[in-house]
Design an enzyme around this catalytic site. Structure first.
Site, PDB file in Angstrom:
ATOM      1  N   PHE A  26      32.931  28.929 -11.566  1.00 52.89           N
ATOM      2  CA  PHE A  26      32.793  27.902 -12.526  1.00 52.89           C
ATOM      3  C   PHE A  26      33.520  28.426 -13.672  1.00 52.89           C
ATOM      4  O   PHE A  26      32.934  29.187 -14.423  1.00 52.89           O
ATOM      5  CB  PHE A  26      31.447  27.550 -12.637  1.00 52.89           C
ATOM      6  CG  PHE A  26      31.264  26.285 -13.544  1.00 52.89           C
ATOM      7  CD1 PHE A  26      31.784  24.846 -13.128  1.00 52.89           C
ATOM      8  CD2 PHE A  26      30.745  26.033 -14.627  1.00 52.89           C
ATOM      9  CE1 PHE A  26      31.754  23.902 -13.735  1.00 52.89           C
ATOM     10  CE2 PHE A  26      30.613  25.195 -15.501  1.00 52.89           C
ATOM     11  CZ  PHE A  26      31.376  23.761 -15.000  1.00 52.89           C
ATOM     12  N   ASN A  61      21.149  22.299 -10.063  1.00 56.81           N
ATOM     13  CA  ASN A  61      21.755  23.405  -9.984  1.00 56.81           C
ATOM     14  C   ASN A  61      20.785  24.465 -10.297  1.00 56.81           C
ATOM     15  O   ASN A  61      20.507  24.735 -11.535  1.00 56.81           O
ATOM     16  CB  ASN A  61      22.996  23.481 -10.970  1.00 56.81           C
ATOM     17  CG  ASN A  61      23.921  24.569 -10.874  1.00 56.81           C
ATOM     18  OD1 ASN A  61      23.672  25.374 -10.152  1.00 56.81           O
ATOM     19  ND2 ASN A  61      25.041  24.679 -11.366  1.00 56.81           N
ATOM     20  N   GLN A 100      29.850  19.901  -8.202  1.00 52.21           N
ATOM     21  CA  GLN A 100      30.381  18.608  -8.015  1.00 52.21           C
ATOM     22  C   GLN A 100      31.250  18.511  -6.742  1.00 52.21           C
ATOM     23  O   GLN A 100      31.201  17.708  -5.833  1.00 52.21           O
ATOM     24  CB  GLN A 100      31.056  18.145  -9.424  1.00 52.21           C
ATOM     25  CG  GLN A 100      30.258  17.582 -10.605  1.00 52.21           C
ATOM     26  CD  GLN A 100      29.914  18.759 -11.314  1.00 52.21           C
ATOM     27  OE1 GLN A 100      29.923  19.989 -11.051  1.00 52.21           O
ATOM     28  NE2 GLN A 100      29.639  18.591 -12.657  1.00 52.21           N
ATOM     29  N   THR A 143      -3.114  -5.362   0.566  1.00 57.67           N
ATOM     30  CA  THR A 143      -2.802  -4.123   0.628  1.00 57.67           C
ATOM     31  C   THR A 143      -3.614  -3.370   1.741  1.00 57.67           C
ATOM     32  O   THR A 143      -3.186  -2.406   2.409  1.00 57.67           O
ATOM     33  CB  THR A 143      -2.640  -3.302  -0.341  1.00 57.67           C
ATOM     34  OG1 THR A 143      -3.810  -2.883  -0.884  1.00 57.67           O
ATOM     35  CG2 THR A 143      -1.645  -4.270  -1.316  1.00 57.67           C
ATOM     36  N   ASP A 144      -4.995  -3.663   1.679  1.00 59.25           N
ATOM     37  CA  ASP A 144      -5.717  -2.944   2.671  1.00 59.25           C
ATOM     38  C   ASP A 144      -5.463  -3.391   4.026  1.00 59.25           C
ATOM     39  O   ASP A 144      -5.616  -2.515   5.115  1.00 59.25           O
ATOM     40  CB  ASP A 144      -7.088  -3.394   2.516  1.00 59.25           C
ATOM     41  CG  ASP A 144      -8.245  -2.657   3.422  1.00 59.25           C
ATOM     42  OD1 ASP A 144      -8.384  -1.327   3.097  1.00 59.25           O
ATOM     43  OD2 ASP A 144      -8.976  -3.197   4.139  1.00 59.25           O
ATOM     44  N   ARG A 160      29.555  33.402  -8.510  1.00 58.04           N
ATOM     45  CA  ARG A 160      28.120  33.266  -8.806  1.00 58.04           C
ATOM     46  C   ARG A 160      27.404  33.052  -7.655  1.00 58.04           C
ATOM     47  O   ARG A 160      27.851  32.544  -6.695  1.00 58.04           O
ATOM     48  CB  ARG A 160      28.006  32.144  -9.950  1.00 58.04           C
ATOM     49  CG  ARG A 160      28.533  30.891  -9.497  1.00 58.04           C
ATOM     50  CD  ARG A 160      28.493  29.757 -10.546  1.00 58.04           C
ATOM     51  NE  ARG A 160      28.737  28.538  -9.971  1.00 58.04           N
ATOM     52  CZ  ARG A 160      28.536  27.382 -10.691  1.00 58.04           C
ATOM     53  NH1 ARG A 160      28.006  27.463 -11.793  1.00 58.04           N
ATOM     54  NH2 ARG A 160      29.053  26.351  -9.782  1.00 58.04           N
ATOM     55  N   HIS A 164      19.976  27.927 -11.339  1.00 61.99           N
ATOM     56  CA  HIS A 164      20.842  28.716 -12.001  1.00 61.99           C
ATOM     57  C   HIS A 164      20.319  29.951 -11.635  1.00 61.99           C
ATOM     58  O   HIS A 164      19.061  30.176 -11.804  1.00 61.99           O
ATOM     59  CB  HIS A 164      20.709  28.445 -13.383  1.00 61.99           C
ATOM     60  CG  HIS A 164      21.335  27.252 -14.097  1.00 61.99           C
ATOM     61  ND1 HIS A 164      22.736  26.913 -13.816  1.00 61.99           N
ATOM     62  CD2 HIS A 164      20.778  26.343 -14.572  1.00 61.99           C
ATOM     63  CE1 HIS A 164      22.927  25.586 -14.029  1.00 61.99           C
ATOM     64  NE2 HIS A 164      21.709  25.139 -14.882  1.00 61.99           N
ATOM     65  N   LYS A 217       0.878  -1.150  -0.053  1.00 63.98           N
ATOM     66  CA  LYS A 217      -0.045  -0.021  -0.170  1.00 63.98           C
ATOM     67  C   LYS A 217       1.111   1.121  -0.146  1.00 63.98           C
ATOM     68  O   LYS A 217       1.533   1.479   0.952  1.00 63.98           O
ATOM     69  CB  LYS A 217      -0.890   0.121   1.249  1.00 63.98           C
ATOM     70  CG  LYS A 217      -2.012   1.088   1.143  1.00 63.98           C
ATOM     71  CD  LYS A 217      -3.084   0.777   0.069  1.00 63.98           C
ATOM     72  CE  LYS A 217      -4.133  -0.149   0.765  1.00 63.98           C
ATOM     73  NZ  LYS A 217      -5.322  -0.435  -0.616  1.00 63.98           N
TER      74      LYS A 217
END
Ligand SMILES: O=c1[nH]c(=O)c2[nH]c(=O)[nH]c2[nH]1
Length: 287
Positions: A153, A240, A214, A56-57, A170, A242, A11
């Site tokens: 970067f 990322n 990274q 599942t119940d 940045r 941006h 479930k």
């Protein structure tokens, strides 16, 4: 020849809010529980014989009943309790996987009974139990963080399609999805472990001078391993987010790193695992 491959059933997303009342001071745990069982399930698939099936119940009802009987403490403890119950109580069930998400609430004022959904991340866990061994992965999703500087970067490949300008300063922003594997979950204090791992992720994100997302990812994973001896592997998925400087020159304005356009897509997606070289075998932990 056609054969039945790996299978599991359960479930998904049983939503439970457990209230604990200490006089006028009430506490809530808001969780989303997904159970998944496997075992002697060939016949239900091949001939429709349901005699091995725990419905599942019933799994959903068990989640509700356990929330009443045992309360909901650390989500890892609740997941393990359920996983062990399904396997240990049903001879046809050989493996249980229980995944839980926890949504966080804060107190609204000091009444003791009013709450406001907090902007905190979602805490997660996945527990597996096979009748003798347990595996636990804890984690979080949506831990949104941003550094306004200390991110560069540059130095990447330039081919005929490269247009990205190099940057020495940045914004670095991401919504952390992290999961970490407990080396030997029995006896771990999961709430304390969670707070330590979360704090390690935040400290590493904020404290790393980043030459790439990274590099930040590796710093975050290794900080968790350094600070949390009970954890043996960390997996991170870092979009990322941006932030592009807006060109204000058409309006006769300069833009010295002040006005950014927060793009939502596409986004870079940086993913990786950081682990101890002597980490025990992962088994089904990540499934
Ligand atoms: O930290 C980054 N890693 C990349 O691999 C990459 N690629 C890109 O366009 N910007 C960034 N930023």
């Amino acid at each position: 020849m056609i054969i039945l491959g790996p299978n599991r059933y359960g479930k998904a997303e049983t939503r439970v809010v457990r209230v604990t009342r200490h006089g006028d001071a009430h506490h809530i745990k808001d969780v989303n529980v997904s159970t998944s069982l496997s075992g002697d399930m060939a016949e239900v698939h091949l001939s429709g014989d349901n005699s091995a099936v725990l419905a599942t119940d019933t799994q959903k009802n068990t989640v509700h009943a356990f929330a009443k009987k045992h309360g909901v403490g650390a989500i890892e403890d609740f997941a393990l309790l359920l996983a062990r119950h399904f396997v240990d109580s049903q001879p046809t069930v050989h493996h249980a996987r229980v995944a839980i998400e926890e949504y966080s609430w804060e107190r609204n004022g000091d009444s003791g009974h009013s709450f406001v959904r907090s902007g905190r991340e979602t805490r997660t866990c996945v527990a597996h139990y096979d009748g003798s061994q347990a595996w636990v992965v804890s984690g979080l999703t949506g831990l949104v963080v941003l550094n306004t500087t200390n991110s560069e970067f540059w130095g990447y490949i330039k081919d005929e399609y490269t247009t990205l300008p190099e940057t020495r300063d940045r914004i670095l922003a991401t919504a952390v999805d992290a999961a970490w594997r407990h080396a030997a979950p029995d006896g771990d204090a999961f709430d304390k472990s969670y707070e330590n791992a979360r704090q390690a992720l935040l400290a590493a994100f904020g404290g790393t001078y980043s030459l790439s997302l990274q590099q930040t990812l590796y710093a975050m994973g290794s900080r968790v391993l350094n600070d949390c001896p009970e954890i043996c592997e960390v997996r991170l998925s870092l979009p990322n987010r941006h932030h592009f400087l807006v060109d204000l020159s058409p309006f006769g304005l300069d833009n010295e790193d002040e006005v950014y356009f927060a793009a939502d897509r596409p986004y870079g997606l940086i993913e990786g695992a950081v682990l101890r070289d002597d980490a025990p075998a992962a088994g089904p932990a990540w499934e």
